[in-house]
Write a protein that holds these residues in place. Structure first.
Motif, short mmCIF file in Angstrom:
data_model
loop_
_atom_site.label_atom_id
_atom_site.label_comp_id
_atom_site.label_asym_id
_atom_site.label_seq_id
_atom_site.Cartn_x
_atom_site.Cartn_y
_atom_site.Cartn_z
N GLU A 300 0.84 -1.19 0.00
CA GLU A 300 0.00 0.00 0.00
C GLU A 300 0.88 1.24 0.00
OE1 GLU A 300 -2.23 -3.32 2.14
OE2 GLU A 300 -0.22 -2.46 2.27
N HIS A 301 0.49 2.23 -0.81
CA HIS A 301 1.26 3.47 -0.97
C HIS A 301 2.69 3.19 -1.45
CE1 HIS A 301 -2.12 5.09 1.21
NE2 HIS A 301 -1.85 4.28 2.23
N GLY A 302 2.88 2.05 -2.10
CA GLY A 302 4.19 1.68 -2.60
C GLY A 302 5.15 1.21 -1.52
N LEU A 303 4.68 1.04 -0.29
CA LEU A 303 5.54 0.71 0.85
C LEU A 303 5.61 -0.80 1.07
CD1 LEU A 303 4.30 3.50 3.28
CD2 LEU A 303 6.58 3.36 2.25
N THR A 304 6.81 -1.33 1.22
CA THR A 304 7.04 -2.73 1.57
C THR A 304 8.12 -2.80 2.63
OG1 THR A 304 8.67 -2.96 -0.23
CG2 THR A 304 6.39 -3.58 -0.72
N VAL A 305 8.14 -3.91 3.37
CA VAL A 305 9.08 -4.08 4.50
C VAL A 305 9.03 -2.83 5.38
CG1 VAL A 305 11.38 -4.84 5.19
CG2 VAL A 305 10.53 -5.44 2.94
N GLU A 306 7.84 -2.35 5.65
CA GLU A 306 7.68 -1.13 6.44
C GLU A 306 6.48 -1.23 7.35
OE1 GLU A 306 8.97 1.27 7.64
OE2 GLU A 306 10.81 1.37 6.49
N ARG A 307 6.55 -0.44 8.43
CA ARG A 307 5.45 -0.32 9.37
C ARG A 307 5.40 1.08 9.98
NH1 ARG A 307 9.81 -2.83 9.41
NH2 ARG A 307 9.11 -4.86 10.14
N ARG A 308 6.37 1.93 9.73
CA ARG A 308 6.58 3.16 10.47
C ARG A 308 5.63 4.31 10.11
NH1 ARG A 308 11.31 0.59 9.68
NH2 ARG A 308 12.90 0.70 11.32
N PHE A 309 4.91 4.21 9.03
CA PHE A 309 4.20 5.37 8.51
C PHE A 309 2.76 5.46 9.01
CE2 PHE A 309 7.83 4.54 5.92
CZ PHE A 309 8.39 5.81 5.78
N ALA A 310 2.23 6.68 9.02
CA ALA A 310 0.97 6.98 9.70
C ALA A 310 -0.26 6.65 8.88
CB ALA A 310 0.95 8.45 10.11
N TYR A 311 -0.10 5.98 7.75
CA TYR A 311 -1.27 5.52 7.01
C TYR A 311 -1.93 4.37 7.78
CZ TYR A 311 1.52 8.09 3.62
OH TYR A 311 2.28 9.06 3.02
N GLU A 312 -3.19 4.10 7.45
CA GLU A 312 -3.97 3.16 8.23
C GLU A 312 -3.30 1.79 8.37
OE1 GLU A 312 -7.63 4.11 9.54
OE2 GLU A 312 -5.96 5.54 9.62
N GLU A 313 -2.66 1.31 7.32
CA GLU A 313 -2.01 -0.01 7.40
C GLU A 313 -0.88 -0.04 8.42
OE1 GLU A 313 -3.97 0.58 3.52
OE2 GLU A 313 -2.42 1.73 4.57
N GLY A 314 -0.28 1.11 8.71
CA GLY A 314 0.81 1.19 9.67
C GLY A 314 0.35 1.34 11.11
N ILE A 315 -0.79 2.02 11.33
CA ILE A 315 -1.18 2.36 12.71
C ILE A 315 -2.36 1.55 13.24
CG2 ILE A 315 -0.23 4.69 12.49
CD1 ILE A 315 -3.10 5.75 12.24
N ARG A 316 -3.10 0.86 12.39
CA ARG A 316 -4.23 0.06 12.88
C ARG A 316 -3.73 -1.27 13.45
NH1 ARG A 316 -9.25 2.14 10.90
NH2 ARG A 316 -10.25 0.38 11.93
N THR A 317 -4.50 -1.83 14.38
CA THR A 317 -4.14 -3.13 14.94
C THR A 317 -5.37 -3.98 15.19
OG1 THR A 317 -2.97 -4.30 16.72
CG2 THR A 317 -4.15 -2.30 17.34
N VAL A 318 -5.20 -5.28 15.07
CA VAL A 318 -6.15 -6.23 15.65
C VAL A 318 -6.18 -5.98 17.15
CG1 VAL A 318 -6.49 -8.68 16.17
CG2 VAL A 318 -5.70 -8.00 13.90
N PHE A 319 -7.36 -6.01 17.75
CA PHE A 319 -7.44 -5.82 19.21
C PHE A 319 -8.66 -6.58 19.71
CE2 PHE A 319 -7.78 -3.89 23.32
CZ PHE A 319 -6.54 -3.32 23.61
N TYR A 320 -8.41 -7.75 20.33
CA TYR A 320 -9.48 -8.60 20.85
C TYR A 320 -9.33 -8.72 22.37
CZ TYR A 320 -9.48 -10.24 15.95
OH TYR A 320 -9.50 -10.31 14.59
N VAL A 321 -10.44 -8.75 23.06
CA VAL A 321 -10.42 -8.91 24.52
C VAL A 321 -11.49 -9.92 24.93
CG1 VAL A 321 -10.59 -7.80 26.78
CG2 VAL A 321 -9.69 -6.51 24.83
N ARG A 322 -11.06 -10.95 25.66
CA ARG A 322 -12.01 -11.91 26.23
C ARG A 322 -11.99 -11.81 27.74
NH1 ARG A 322 -13.04 -16.71 28.64
NH2 ARG A 322 -14.55 -18.15 27.64
N TYR A 323 -13.13 -11.46 28.33
CA TYR A 323 -13.28 -11.42 29.78
C TYR A 323 -14.78 -11.44 30.07
CZ TYR A 323 -12.70 -9.98 34.67
OH TYR A 323 -12.73 -9.93 36.06
N PRO A 324 -15.36 -12.64 30.17
CA PRO A 324 -16.81 -12.77 30.24
C PRO A 324 -17.46 -12.10 31.45
CG PRO A 324 -15.72 -14.89 30.60
CD PRO A 324 -14.68 -13.95 30.11
N LYS A 325 -16.69 -11.83 32.49
CA LYS A 325 -17.26 -11.14 33.65
C LYS A 325 -17.59 -9.68 33.35
CE LYS A 325 -15.37 -14.10 37.27
NZ LYS A 325 -14.63 -14.18 38.56
N ARG A 326 -16.99 -9.15 32.30
CA ARG A 326 -17.24 -7.75 31.94
C ARG A 326 -17.70 -7.56 30.50
NH1 ARG A 326 -14.34 -4.27 35.54
NH2 ARG A 326 -15.01 -4.98 37.61
#
Length: 458
Positions: A300-326
């Motif tokens: 994306e955006h011509g970027l490979t072997v990279e993670r540093r940039f502020a485009y969505e592919e660089g700053i978004r993350t999977v984020f899952y939480v399991r805690y049935p009490k809450r």
């Protein structure tokens, strides 16, 4: 008195927002990770504040922006990382038995950091096959595949009989490739081991194809709208840069396939952890958080072997939480949450109160289903560093709101970028010079100045 929950954070190195089957990967299968999402919550707008290994790990552990905690790059900040205001120090004071298992990567020192009763780690990036681990008071070479070795140690820790609740920070080396320093201390093509798979997974997903996204564009087209990247692409054309990229399968379907296959071992370990928690009757009294430490670009955006940039592919993350009490099973949250929210969340779940230096927001009110005032924007920051020749002089401060993103490149005039994420989710049209959004541009620039000052504590 109610039992305090056990607390587990599972951190995967370089994991993209879509590198689980639950988050939309077209062919990867991660049934155990998906179980965390299915039986808990998916935070669908989760982000990093500095999309780079060391700074973001420090942010997760402190709940602070990198501007405040001072780990701003991947160089050897050993002393600083021994002095971090790590949330596990607070958990120990609240009666928890604490453990760090896996990658630390804030400095090359593998020795235990403050805040942990149990410590298994390795120097710097470590290695995927037959690694040298620090455990039981010293360094030892251990035969096997790194992910499997870390999985077994995490399972062993949670199965221990204990009277106190536990907190485990479980940080994989996967899906990061092997990088070994050469004789002069640097990294070149000859020192890159690349993506390494265990024998049982070497042909997993063979021949599979990751579909092209709209913003996977030729470099010359990207450079027209993103002047800062034009400079980066020119540096990547140098022979030394080309060799490094080629050694890592950068930007190829084989790279994407190997990363997916590496996740199979991670998923197996999640399954083993869930099984161990069930067998010891601890599962439903354990809050499990699963995420990556930064994003990654597949072209994306011509970027490979990279993670540093502020485009969505660089700053978004999977984020899952399991805690049935809450958290009710199958919950989905759309609030913008950050990796720096983990520390205050863990402290509050443990019965404590986050300190004044913590800049993240506890997720506990959201977990309880309360209607609470939530952030409308956040700061993303990156400092120029010398890890790769093409990123020197590429520092930025950026703001992301629910609709807009503005990127200010701190070393160069006339290279600003602004995107309307509602109309342009793939960030393909730079509005920084468009007269029609002058009012909106001034508003996000003002917000960026405010957030930058707040991050510094001004």
């Amino acid at each position: 008195m109610a039992r305090k929950p056990n607390l587990i954070v599972i951190l995967v190195d370089d994991l993209r927002f879509d590198e689980t089957s639950a988050s939309g990967h077209p062919y990867m299968k991660t049934p155990n990770i998906d179980r965390i999402a299915r039986e808990g919550a998916m935070f669908e707008n989760a982000f990093h504040t500095t999309p780079l290994c060391s700074p973001n790990r420090a942010s997760i552990l402190t709940g602070q922006y990198a501007s405040r905690h001072g780990i701003i790059d991947n160089v050897g900040r050993d002393i600083a990382s021994h002095r971090l205001d790590n949330y596990h120090v607070a958990l120990k004071a609240l009666g928890y038995e604490t453990a760090h298992i896996g990658k630390w990567h804030m400095g090359n020192d593998a020795s235990p950091r403050p805040g942990y009763d149990h410590w298994v780690s390795f120097k710097g990036q470590g290695q995927l096959s037959n690694p040298i681990l620090w455990e039981d008071g010293g360094e030892h070479q251990v035969e096997g595949y790194m992910t499997d070795l870390l999985n077994s140690r995490a399972v062993e820790f949670v199965k221990k009989k204990r009277k106190a609740p536990f907190a485990l920070f479980f940080a994989h080396k996967a899906v990061h490739p092997d990088l070994h320093q050469n004789a002069s201390g640097g990294i070149d093509a000859s020192s890159i081991g690349g993506y390494t798979l265990p024998e049982r997974h070497k042909d997993l997903y063979k021949g599979m194809t990751y579909p092209k996204r709209p913003n996977m564009l030729p470099l010359e087209e990207v450079a027209k709208d993103k002047p800062a990247l034009k400079m980066l692409f020119e540096a990547r054309a140098e022979p030394v840069s080309r060799d490094i990229l080629a050694a890592m399968d950068g930007g190829t379907q084989e790279e994407i396939r190997k990363r997916a296959a590496m996740m199979a071992s991670v998923d197996e370990g999640v399954g083993q952890l869930l099984e161990a928690l069930e067998a010891t009757k601890q599962l439903d009294n354990t809050c499990i958080v699963f995420l990556g430490d930064n994003g990654f670009f597949f072209g994306e955006h011509g970027l490979t072997v990279e993670r540093r940039f502020a485009y969505e592919e660089g700053i978004r993350t999977v984020f899952y939480v399991r805690y049935p009490k809450r958290i009710e099973a199958g919950t989905k949250f759309d609030q913008m949450i950050l990796a720096i929210d983990i520390a205050p969340t863990m402290i509050e779940l443990a019965g404590g109160k986050p300190g004044d230096t913590v800049q993240g927001k506890s997720l506990v009110p959201l977990m309880k289903g309360r209607t609470v005032k939530w952030r409308q924007s956040f700061l993303c920051e990156y400092w120029s560093e010398g890890a790769w020749p093409w990123i020197v002089g590429m520092g930025y401060k950026a703001v992301r709101t629910e609709r807009y993103k503005y990127i200010h490149w701190t070393h160069h005039q006339g290279m600003a970028e602004m995107y309307d994420l509602e109309k342009d989710p793939y960030e393909m049209r730079n509005l920084a010079a468009e007269p029609g959004v002058a009012k909106e541009r001034e508003a996000v620039k003002k917000e960026l100045r405010k957030l930058t000052a707040e991050a510094l504590g001004l």
